[in-house]
Design a protein around this motif. Structure first.
Motif, mmCIF file in Angstrom:
data_model
loop_
_atom_site.group_PDB
_atom_site.id
_atom_site.type_symbol
_atom_site.label_atom_id
_atom_site.label_comp_id
_atom_site.label_asym_id
_atom_site.label_seq_id
_atom_site.Cartn_x
_atom_site.Cartn_y
_atom_site.Cartn_z
ATOM 1 N N VAL A 1 0.828 -1.202 0.000
ATOM 2 C CA VAL A 1 0.000 0.000 0.000
ATOM 3 C C VAL A 1 0.868 1.259 0.000
ATOM 4 O O VAL A 1 0.516 2.279 -0.591
ATOM 5 N N MET A 2 2.033 1.180 0.648
ATOM 6 C CA MET A 2 2.942 2.340 0.732
ATOM 7 C C MET A 2 3.768 2.526 -0.538
ATOM 8 O O MET A 2 4.379 3.574 -0.725
ATOM 9 N N ASN A 3 3.827 1.505 -1.384
ATOM 10 C CA ASN A 3 4.729 1.520 -2.541
ATOM 11 C C ASN A 3 4.090 2.267 -3.713
ATOM 12 O O ASN A 3 3.006 1.900 -4.167
ATOM 13 N N ILE A 4 4.764 3.304 -4.218
ATOM 14 C CA ILE A 4 4.164 4.073 -5.321
ATOM 15 C C ILE A 4 4.091 3.255 -6.603
ATOM 16 O O ILE A 4 3.359 3.602 -7.519
ATOM 17 N N ASN A 5 4.840 2.168 -6.676
ATOM 18 C CA ASN A 5 4.771 1.304 -7.862
ATOM 19 C C ASN A 5 3.684 0.230 -7.742
ATOM 20 O O ASN A 5 3.674 -0.713 -8.538
ATOM 21 N N SER A 6 2.825 0.354 -6.760
ATOM 22 C CA SER A 6 1.747 -0.611 -6.594
ATOM 23 C C SER A 6 0.400 0.031 -6.880
ATOM 24 O O SER A 6 0.234 1.240 -6.742
ATOM 25 N N ALA A 7 -0.553 -0.808 -7.275
ATOM 26 C CA ALA A 7 -1.952 -0.377 -7.402
ATOM 27 C C ALA A 7 -2.780 -1.390 -6.632
ATOM 28 O O ALA A 7 -2.844 -2.563 -7.019
ATOM 29 N N TYR A 8 -3.369 -0.966 -5.524
ATOM 30 C CA TYR A 8 -4.161 -1.863 -4.681
ATOM 31 C C TYR A 8 -5.566 -1.286 -4.495
ATOM 32 O O TYR A 8 -5.712 -0.093 -4.195
ATOM 33 N N ALA B 1 -1.645 -5.027 -7.608
ATOM 34 C CA ALA B 1 -0.582 -5.337 -8.559
ATOM 35 C C ALA B 1 0.621 -4.442 -8.315
ATOM 36 O O ALA B 1 0.495 -3.336 -7.787
ATOM 37 N N LYS B 2 1.772 -4.970 -8.716
ATOM 38 C CA LYS B 2 3.012 -4.191 -8.702
ATOM 39 C C LYS B 2 3.306 -3.849 -10.159
ATOM 40 O O LYS B 2 3.197 -4.718 -11.027
ATOM 41 N N ILE B 3 3.681 -2.599 -10.417
ATOM 42 C CA ILE B 3 3.917 -2.167 -11.802
ATOM 43 C C ILE B 3 5.360 -1.671 -11.918
ATOM 44 O O ILE B 3 5.779 -0.785 -11.177
ATOM 45 N N ARG B 4 6.103 -2.321 -12.821
ATOM 46 C CA ARG B 4 7.476 -1.883 -13.068
ATOM 47 C C ARG B 4 7.592 -1.624 -14.564
ATOM 48 O O ARG B 4 7.574 -2.564 -15.350
ATOM 49 N N ASN B 5 7.666 -0.361 -14.930
ATOM 50 C CA ASN B 5 7.739 0.044 -16.343
ATOM 51 C C ASN B 5 6.617 -0.613 -17.139
ATOM 52 O O ASN B 5 5.466 -0.401 -16.846
ATOM 53 N N GLU B 6 6.987 -1.471 -18.097
ATOM 54 C CA GLU B 6 5.972 -2.057 -18.984
ATOM 55 C C GLU B 6 5.268 -3.260 -18.366
ATOM 56 O O GLU B 6 4.310 -3.767 -18.919
ATOM 57 N N GLU B 7 5.788 -3.725 -17.224
ATOM 58 C CA GLU B 7 5.366 -5.018 -16.700
ATOM 59 C C GLU B 7 4.545 -4.848 -15.423
ATOM 60 O O GLU B 7 4.938 -4.103 -14.532
ATOM 61 N N ALA B 8 3.426 -5.536 -15.357
ATOM 62 C CA ALA B 8 2.630 -5.526 -14.119
ATOM 63 C C ALA B 8 2.400 -6.958 -13.662
ATOM 64 O O ALA B 8 2.140 -7.846 -14.479
ATOM 65 N N GLU B 9 2.519 -7.170 -12.351
ATOM 66 C CA GLU B 9 2.235 -8.490 -11.781
ATOM 67 C C GLU B 9 1.094 -8.360 -10.779
ATOM 68 O O GLU B 9 1.181 -7.565 -9.833
ATOM 69 N N ILE B 10 0.052 -9.112 -10.988
ATOM 70 C CA ILE B 10 -1.042 -9.126 -10.017
ATOM 71 C C ILE B 10 -0.595 -9.996 -8.847
ATOM 72 O O ILE B 10 -0.292 -11.181 -9.023
ATOM 73 N N THR C 1 -6.770 0.244 -14.125
ATOM 74 C CA THR C 1 -5.785 1.053 -13.392
ATOM 75 C C THR C 1 -4.369 0.740 -13.880
ATOM 76 O O THR C 1 -3.561 1.647 -14.108
ATOM 77 N N ILE C 2 -4.091 -0.541 -14.080
ATOM 78 C CA ILE C 2 -2.767 -0.957 -14.545
ATOM 79 C C ILE C 2 -2.503 -0.376 -15.947
ATOM 80 O O ILE C 2 -1.411 0.111 -16.235
ATOM 81 N N LYS C 3 -3.523 -0.426 -16.790
ATOM 82 C CA LYS C 3 -3.401 0.131 -18.155
ATOM 83 C C LYS C 3 -3.094 1.616 -18.097
ATOM 84 O O LYS C 3 -2.193 2.110 -18.769
ATOM 85 N N GLU C 4 -3.863 2.334 -17.252
ATOM 86 C CA GLU C 4 -3.680 3.790 -17.114
ATOM 87 C C GLU C 4 -2.263 4.118 -16.649
ATOM 88 O O GLU C 4 -1.715 5.157 -16.996
ATOM 89 N N ARG C 5 -1.684 3.212 -15.863
ATOM 90 C CA ARG C 5 -0.332 3.457 -15.332
ATOM 91 C C ARG C 5 0.745 3.093 -16.356
ATOM 92 O O ARG C 5 1.935 3.174 -16.061
#
Ligand SMILES: CC(C)(COP(=O)(O)OP(=O)(O)OC[C@H]1O[C@@H](n2cnc3c(N)ncnc32)[C@H](O)[C@@H]1OP(=O)(O)O)[C@@H](O)C(=O)NCCC(=O)NCCS
Length: 149
Positions: free
Chosen positions: A42-49, A64-73, A98-102
Motif C-alpha cells: 500500500v505504501m509503494n508508489i509502484n503498486s496499485a491496490y 498489482a506491482k507495476i514496473r515500467n511495462e510489466e505488471a504483476e497481479i 488502473t494498470i493500463k492507465e499506469r
C-alpha cells in the motif's frame, strides 16, 4: 444496501487488517499474505491496490506491482461470504483499467492449476496460460497466466 451493492476504491493502510483477514479466510493461515506485505504494498508508489466494500465493510482486495511495462497481479481475494455476486469480476476489471492507465504493456499472475473459478475469471479477461512452474507454492505448482494490455 444489500450484499449486491458494493463500492470500489483505492486501498489504504487502514484496510490492511481487513485484507489480511480475507486472505486468511481464502487461503488459510499458512498461505495468507502477512500484514507487513500488504502494508509495504500500500505504501509503494509502484503498486496499485484496490478494495471492494459493502456497507462500509471491506470484503475484497486486489493488487498489482507495476514496473515500467510489466505488471504483476500479486493478490486477489473476495471474502467467501460474498462470492458469486460479481464483486471479483468488477474489482478485477477496475484493477486492469488502473494498470493500463499506469502505462504497463502486459500483465501476468500466478494461480494454482486447480483453482478453476479464478482461472475462468482470468480467461474471461483474456489471460492465457504461459507456463507451469513446479513447486512454486509450498505445497504445489503455479500456472503463470498473461495478457497484453
Ligand atoms: C476467484 C474469486 C476472486 C472470484 O470472486 P467472486 O466475487 O466470487 O467472482 P464473481 O462473483 O465476479 O464471479 C466470477 C465467476 O465465478 C463464479 N463463482 C465463483 N464463486 C461462486 C459462488 N460461490 N457461487 C456462484 N458462482 C460463483 C461466477 O459464477 C462467475 O462465473 P461466470 O462469469 O461464468 O458467471 C473468488 O472465488 C475468490 O476470492 N477465491 C479465493 C481466492 C483466490 O483463489 N484468488 C485468486 C488467487 S490467484
Amino acid at each position: 444496501m444489500g450484499k449486491e451493492a458494493f463500492n470500489l476504491r483505492e486501498m489504504t493502510s487502514d484496510d490492511v487488517d481487513a485484507a489480511v483477514a480475507i486472505d486468511k479466510k481464502c487461503f488459510g493461515k499458512r498461505d495468507a499474505w502477512r500484514r507487513k506485505y500488504f502494508l509495504a504494498a500500500v505504501m509503494n508508489i509502484n503498486s496499485a491496490y484496490l478494495v471492494a466494500e459493502v456497507e462500509g465493510k471491506v470484503v475484497a482486495c486486489a493488487g498489482a506491482k507495476i514496473r515500467n511495462e510489466e505488471a504483476e497481479i500479486e493478490t486477489f481475494a473476495v471474502d467467501p461470504d460474498y462470492h458469486g455476486l460479481g464483486i471479483g469480476t468488477q474489482l478485477f476489471s477496475k484493477l486492469i483499467d488502473t494498470i493500463k492507465e499506469r502505462g504497463a504493456a502486459f500483465v501476468y499472475l500466478e494461480v494454482r492449476p486447480g483453482n478453476t473459478p479464478a482461472i475462468k475469471l482470468y480467461e474471461h479477461f483474456g489471460f492465457r496460460a504461459l507456463v507451469n512452474i513446479e513447486n512454486y507454492y509450498s505445497n504445489g505448482d503455479a500456472l503463470v497466466m498473461m495478457r497484453d494490455l
